[in-house]
Design a protein around this motif. Structure first.
Motif, PDB file in Angstrom:
ATOM      1  N   GLY A   1      33.948  31.550  37.594  1.00  0.00           N
ATOM      2  CA  GLY A   1      35.085  30.758  36.875  1.00  0.00           C
ATOM      3  C   GLY A   1      36.022  30.504  37.725  1.00  0.00           C
ATOM      4  O   GLY A   1      37.250  29.676  37.778  1.00  0.00           O
ATOM      5  N   VAL A   2      36.346  31.658  38.226  1.00  0.00           N
ATOM      6  CA  VAL A   2      38.038  32.259  38.962  1.00  0.00           C
ATOM      7  C   VAL A   2      37.599  32.484  40.125  1.00  0.00           C
ATOM      8  O   VAL A   2      38.684  32.474  41.365  1.00  0.00           O
ATOM      9  CB  VAL A   2      38.832  33.927  38.144  1.00  0.00           C
ATOM     10  N   GLY A   3      36.216  32.309  40.975  1.00  0.00           N
ATOM     11  CA  GLY A   3      35.818  32.172  42.114  1.00  0.00           C
ATOM     12  C   GLY A   3      35.232  33.243  42.731  1.00  0.00           C
ATOM     13  O   GLY A   3      35.061  33.229  43.840  1.00  0.00           O
ATOM     14  N   VAL A   4      34.643  34.105  42.603  1.00  0.00           N
ATOM     15  CA  VAL A   4      34.334  35.467  42.312  1.00  0.00           C
ATOM     16  C   VAL A   4      32.618  34.840  42.501  1.00  0.00           C
ATOM     17  O   VAL A   4      32.109  34.158  42.051  1.00  0.00           O
ATOM     18  CB  VAL A   4      33.760  37.078  40.764  1.00  0.00           C
ATOM     19  N   ARG A   5      32.050  35.573  43.068  1.00  0.00           N
ATOM     20  CA  ARG A   5      30.777  34.764  43.645  1.00  0.00           C
ATOM     21  C   ARG A   5      29.443  35.545  44.298  1.00  0.00           C
ATOM     22  O   ARG A   5      28.597  35.003  45.270  1.00  0.00           O
ATOM     23  CB  ARG A   5      31.063  33.745  45.322  1.00  0.00           C
TER      24      ARG A   5
ATOM     25  N   ALA B   1      41.276  44.196  37.266  1.00  0.00           N
ATOM     26  CA  ALA B   1      42.418  44.284  35.954  1.00  0.00           C
ATOM     27  C   ALA B   1      42.828  45.590  35.588  1.00  0.00           C
ATOM     28  O   ALA B   1      43.602  45.829  35.003  1.00  0.00           O
ATOM     29  CB  ALA B   1      41.446  43.886  35.135  1.00  0.00           C
ATOM     30  N   ASP B   2      42.229  46.625  36.246  1.00  0.00           N
ATOM     31  CA  ASP B   2      42.613  47.890  35.420  1.00  0.00           C
ATOM     32  C   ASP B   2      43.218  48.025  36.545  1.00  0.00           C
ATOM     33  O   ASP B   2      44.546  49.772  36.194  1.00  0.00           O
ATOM     34  CB  ASP B   2      41.340  48.881  35.916  1.00  0.00           C
ATOM     35  N   SER B   3      44.058  47.734  37.502  1.00  0.00           N
ATOM     36  CA  SER B   3      44.772  48.084  38.945  1.00  0.00           C
ATOM     37  C   SER B   3      46.035  47.824  38.269  1.00  0.00           C
ATOM     38  O   SER B   3      46.934  49.185  39.310  1.00  0.00           O
ATOM     39  CB  SER B   3      44.548  47.902  39.371  1.00  0.00           C
ATOM     40  N   GLY B   4      46.721  47.228  37.689  1.00  0.00           N
ATOM     41  CA  GLY B   4      48.131  46.482  37.639  1.00  0.00           C
ATOM     42  C   GLY B   4      48.773  46.463  38.336  1.00  0.00           C
ATOM     43  O   GLY B   4      50.247  45.704  38.891  1.00  0.00           O
ATOM     44  N   LEU B   5      47.754  45.468  40.073  1.00  0.00           N
ATOM     45  CA  LEU B   5      48.142  44.621  40.808  1.00  0.00           C
ATOM     46  C   LEU B   5      48.540  43.370  40.110  1.00  0.00           C
ATOM     47  O   LEU B   5      48.434  42.730  39.491  1.00  0.00           O
ATOM     48  CB  LEU B   5      47.825  44.496  41.671  1.00  0.00           C
ATOM     49  N   PRO B   6      49.900  42.379  40.908  1.00  0.00           N
ATOM     50  CA  PRO B   6      49.750  41.357  40.657  1.00  0.00           C
ATOM     51  C   PRO B   6      48.279  40.576  40.804  1.00  0.00           C
ATOM     52  O   PRO B   6      47.320  40.832  41.119  1.00  0.00           O
ATOM     53  CB  PRO B   6      50.913  41.049  42.158  1.00  0.00           C
ATOM     54  N   PRO B   7      48.517  38.640  40.498  1.00  0.00           N
ATOM     55  CA  PRO B   7      47.544  38.266  40.415  1.00  0.00           C
ATOM     56  C   PRO B   7      46.771  38.022  41.557  1.00  0.00           C
ATOM     57  O   PRO B   7      47.792  38.068  42.457  1.00  0.00           O
ATOM     58  CB  PRO B   7      48.239  37.028  39.519  1.00  0.00           C
ATOM     59  N   ALA B   8      45.509  38.128  41.467  1.00  0.00           N
ATOM     60  CA  ALA B   8      45.009  37.651  43.183  1.00  0.00           C
ATOM     61  C   ALA B   8      44.025  36.327  43.073  1.00  0.00           C
ATOM     62  O   ALA B   8      43.379  36.002  41.604  1.00  0.00           O
ATOM     63  CB  ALA B   8      43.862  38.854  43.754  1.00  0.00           C
ATOM     64  N   LEU B   9      44.155  35.574  43.874  1.00  0.00           N
ATOM     65  CA  LEU B   9      42.773  34.665  43.915  1.00  0.00           C
ATOM     66  C   LEU B   9      41.340  35.123  44.522  1.00  0.00           C
ATOM     67  O   LEU B   9      41.745  35.944  45.369  1.00  0.00           O
ATOM     68  CB  LEU B   9      43.212  33.416  45.295  1.00  0.00           C
ATOM     69  N   TRP B  10      40.235  34.387  43.624  1.00  0.00           N
ATOM     70  CA  TRP B  10      39.339  35.029  44.657  1.00  0.00           C
ATOM     71  C   TRP B  10      38.668  33.962  45.869  1.00  0.00           C
ATOM     72  O   TRP B  10      38.560  33.023  44.945  1.00  0.00           O
ATOM     73  CB  TRP B  10      38.581  35.334  43.769  1.00  0.00           C
ATOM     74  N   ASN B  11      38.490  34.636  46.551  1.00  0.00           N
ATOM     75  CA  ASN B  11      37.660  33.303  47.508  1.00  0.00           C
ATOM     76  C   ASN B  11      38.303  32.176  47.816  1.00  0.00           C
ATOM     77  O   ASN B  11      37.620  30.777  48.529  1.00  0.00           O
ATOM     78  CB  ASN B  11      36.464  33.213  46.889  1.00  0.00           C
TER      79      ASN B  11
END
Length: 309
Positions: free
Chosen positions: A182-186, A198-208
């Motif tokens: 649902g968020v773009g993972v394929r 999710a565990d990295s603390g990095l800012p949000p990413a877009l998937w595909n």
């Protein structure tokens, strides 16, 4: 005999063949019983087509093949290791599972899709019937993502099918559809990357997402993209180690993204699970590098059929 040389004993009897004749043919090796009340020509092991035809005959009129066997006949991957065949029948049908056939009674008997003479459940139903029976999350991910990645269906259609049918076994596929596809993972590997992110603390990413320059020229579709700094994260498939044309395509794709000012990080799928801390550190390094440069002027289009679309 009928389709693929398989017939129901009751049908043969209706055509005038005595049951004693059928029994003698079986004893003489001219025929073989496949399931209770179903026989085939010859003494050899039934083929896959014969097993499928026999399953439908055993289940009775209006039955349809679903699950992994149906997926395989739609050109997708059957995750079942034991080659059992799921057959869906109407609620009133008094028929039990037997040998290699699993019978499921339902109030939502689907309209059959006939392929090679065999009645199959529609693809969306076959996908959901498959994952409802799985408790291995990566198998669920693989079945769902393959169907969507190959554009045989959509996340929305699968969610609708999941909601409409039996709710037994739906928690895991619902989670994968909502929180991953649902968020773009394929792919399964991208699901692992999503968990690591999710565990990295990095800012949000877009998937595909699809990336375009300001004129509308297509650049590439990144596996993951950090829009605040212009960082693309690529999850390199293991098949690229074996298929040179695919690897060449990956290198050209990387060079094209870099030519537009993107920083491109690469991770092998196996490291997402076996070397998580190092991958997070490397990803943070790439993120800081991208943040130290001017962010490219791009148009970012989210993957189709995502929650953010």
């Amino acid at each position: 005999m009928g389709l693929f040389g398989v017939a129901a004993v009751a049908d043969l009897a209706a055509l005038g063949m005595p049951s004693s004749t059928i029994s003698r043919r079986v004893q003489a090796g001219h025929a073989r019983r496949v399931l209770r009340g179903v026989v085939k020509d010859g003494p050899d092991e039934p083929t896959g087509d014969q097993r499928a035809a026999a399953a439908l005959l055993y289940a009775g009129p209006s039955s349809v093949i679903s699950g992994g066997e149906a997926l395989r006949r739609y050109g997708l991957t059957d995750p079942s290791p034991d080659a059992r065949i799921l057959v869906v029948v109407e609620e009133q049908r008094q028929r039990t599972s037997s040998a290699f056939v699993d019978i499921e009674r339902t109030e939502r008997l689907p309209r059959a899709v006939t392929i090679d003479g065999l009645d199959l459940a529609p693809l969306d139903r076959a996908v959901i019937d498959t994952v409802r029976r799985e408790d291995r999350i990566d198998v669920v991910r693989g079945v769902l993502s393959e169907a969507v990645q190959k554009e045989r269906t959509t996340v929305s259609r699968l969610m609708a099918e999941l909601a409409a049918g039996s709710q037994r076994g739906t928690a895991l596929p619902r989670r994968v559809l909502r929180d991953e596809l649902g968020v773009g993972v394929r792919s399964v590997a991208e699901s692992w990357a999503l968990e690591l992110h999710a565990d990295s603390g990095l800012p949000p990413a877009l998937w595909n997402p699809r990336l375009y320059d300001p004129t509308g020229t297509y650049i590439a579709q990144a596996d993951a993209f950090f829009p605040d700094v212009g960082l693309a994260w690529e999850i390199d498939s293991r098949r690229h180690h074996f298929l040179l044309p695919d690897w060449d395509k990956t290198l050209r794709r990387r060079a094209r993204m870099q030519s537009y000012g993107l920083v491109v990080a690469h991770t092998r799928p196996s490291r997402l699970r076996a070397d998580r801390a190092a991958v997070i550190e490397e990803l943070w390094g790439s993120y800081r590098l991208a943040a130290s440069r001017p962010c490219p002027d791009l148009r970012v289009v989210a993957a189709p059929d995502t929650n953010s679309a």
